[in-house]
Design a protein around this motif. Structure first.
Motif, PDB file in Angstrom:
ATOM      1  N   ALA A   5      -4.271  23.785  45.000  1.00 41.61           N
ATOM      2  CA  ALA A   5      -4.218  22.530  45.759  1.00 41.61           C
ATOM      3  C   ALA A   5      -5.328  22.480  46.800  1.00 41.61           C
ATOM      4  CB  ALA A   5      -2.853  22.375  46.434  1.00 41.61           C
ATOM      5  N   ALA A   6      -5.576  23.591  47.492  1.00 36.91           N
ATOM      6  CA  ALA A   6      -6.644  23.613  48.498  1.00 36.91           C
ATOM      7  C   ALA A   6      -7.994  23.333  47.854  1.00 36.91           C
ATOM      8  CB  ALA A   6      -6.666  24.959  49.218  1.00 36.91           C
ATOM      9  N   GLU A   7      -8.247  23.947  46.713  1.00 33.53           N
ATOM     10  CA  GLU A   7      -9.523  23.733  46.028  1.00 33.53           C
ATOM     11  C   GLU A   7      -9.645  22.285  45.547  1.00 33.53           C
ATOM     12  OE1 GLU A   7      -9.607  26.727  42.980  1.00 33.53           O
ATOM     13  OE2 GLU A   7      -9.844  28.349  44.447  1.00 33.53           O
ATOM     14  N   THR A   8      -8.578  21.755  44.997  1.00 34.69           N
ATOM     15  CA  THR A   8      -8.605  20.384  44.482  1.00 34.69           C
ATOM     16  C   THR A   8      -8.745  19.382  45.624  1.00 34.69           C
ATOM     17  OG1 THR A   8      -7.244  21.054  42.605  1.00 34.69           O
ATOM     18  CG2 THR A   8      -7.400  18.696  43.042  1.00 34.69           C
ATOM     19  N   PHE A   9      -7.981  19.565  46.701  1.00 34.15           N
ATOM     20  CA  PHE A   9      -8.109  18.670  47.858  1.00 34.15           C
ATOM     21  C   PHE A   9      -9.512  18.754  48.439  1.00 34.15           C
ATOM     22  CE2 PHE A   9      -3.293  19.051  48.870  1.00 34.15           C
ATOM     23  CZ  PHE A   9      -3.012  18.005  48.008  1.00 34.15           C
ATOM     24  N   GLY A  10     -10.087  19.956  48.449  1.00 32.18           N
ATOM     25  CA  GLY A  10     -11.450  20.116  48.952  1.00 32.18           C
ATOM     26  C   GLY A  10     -12.464  19.333  48.140  1.00 32.18           C
ATOM     27  N   ARG A  11     -12.271  19.283  46.839  1.00 30.17           N
ATOM     28  CA  ARG A  11     -13.193  18.556  45.954  1.00 30.17           C
ATOM     29  C   ARG A  11     -12.934  17.060  45.936  1.00 30.17           C
ATOM     30  NH1 ARG A  11     -11.684  22.478  42.259  1.00 30.17           N
ATOM     31  NH2 ARG A  11     -10.418  20.930  41.202  1.00 30.17           N
ATOM     32  N   GLU A  12     -11.642  16.682  45.894  1.00 30.41           N
ATOM     33  CA  GLU A  12     -11.286  15.296  45.598  1.00 30.41           C
ATOM     34  C   GLU A  12     -10.554  14.566  46.717  1.00 30.41           C
ATOM     35  OE1 GLU A  12      -9.208  15.213  41.825  1.00 30.41           O
ATOM     36  OE2 GLU A  12     -10.385  16.918  41.113  1.00 30.41           O
TER      37      GLU A  12
END
Length: 170
Positions: A5-12
């Motif tokens: 989730a952290a990686e996805t929120f960071g990207r999107e």
């Protein structure tokens, strides 16, 4: 799930697809919703997890680097953390408005900085008597001025300036 989730929120950003987060985490969407019934609950959990990881990095960095270098590396991570958190600001507003939560987060961050400052003072590379809260406020100012990904060079220059004031004179 929190790392995905952290990686996805960071990207999107925080409006990223929860299905995509579940898929990236290798779980079903039902599993994600059982653990985090709302998007806000997931964002809050990611935030708390990332604060914990950032604070846990202080002693880890001291095991790997000399105290002055560990302090610099932690400051760089702090700026990166704050830049990533900017994308979660709207959803986190309710969490961050809680005085208890804000104080707890500040205490964790101050403790991490104190660990780094104490090690630097013991090694003779950091001035004595620095208040961890003052360093935290300086870092907070840096992130307000130059805390976004496209402003990384100015943030690094400001960290250099802050470190110049923290370190013992040569």
């Amino acid at each position: 799930m929190l790392t995905a989730a952290a990686e996805t929120f960071g990207r999107e950003g925080t409006q990223a697809s929860l299905k995509a987060i579940a898929r990236e985490a290798g779980v079903g969407i039902g599993t994600l919703y059982r653990r985090f019934p709302t998007r806000e609950a997931l964002v809050e959990a990611v935030y708390r997890n990332e604060v914990g990881r950032l604070c846990a990095a202080a002693p880890e960095l001291l095991e790997q680097l000399p105290p002055a270098d560990a302090l610099r590396a932690w400051m760089e991570r702090f700026v990166d953390f704050m830049a990533a958190k900017q994308g979660m600001a709207d959803v986190l507003r309710a969490v961050l408005l809680s005085e208890e939560d804000r104080l707890h987060t500040r205490d964790l961050l101050r403790s991490a900085i104190a660990t780094l400052l104490d090690a630097g003072t013991a090694a003779g590379v950091v001035r004595r008597g620095l208040a961890p809260n003052d360093v935290l406020m300086g870092l907070g100012g840096i992130t307000m001025i130059a805390g976004e990904e496209d402003q990384r060079a100015p943030a690094t220059q400001l960290i250099d300036l802050l470190l110049h004031g923290v370190r013992t004179p040569n």
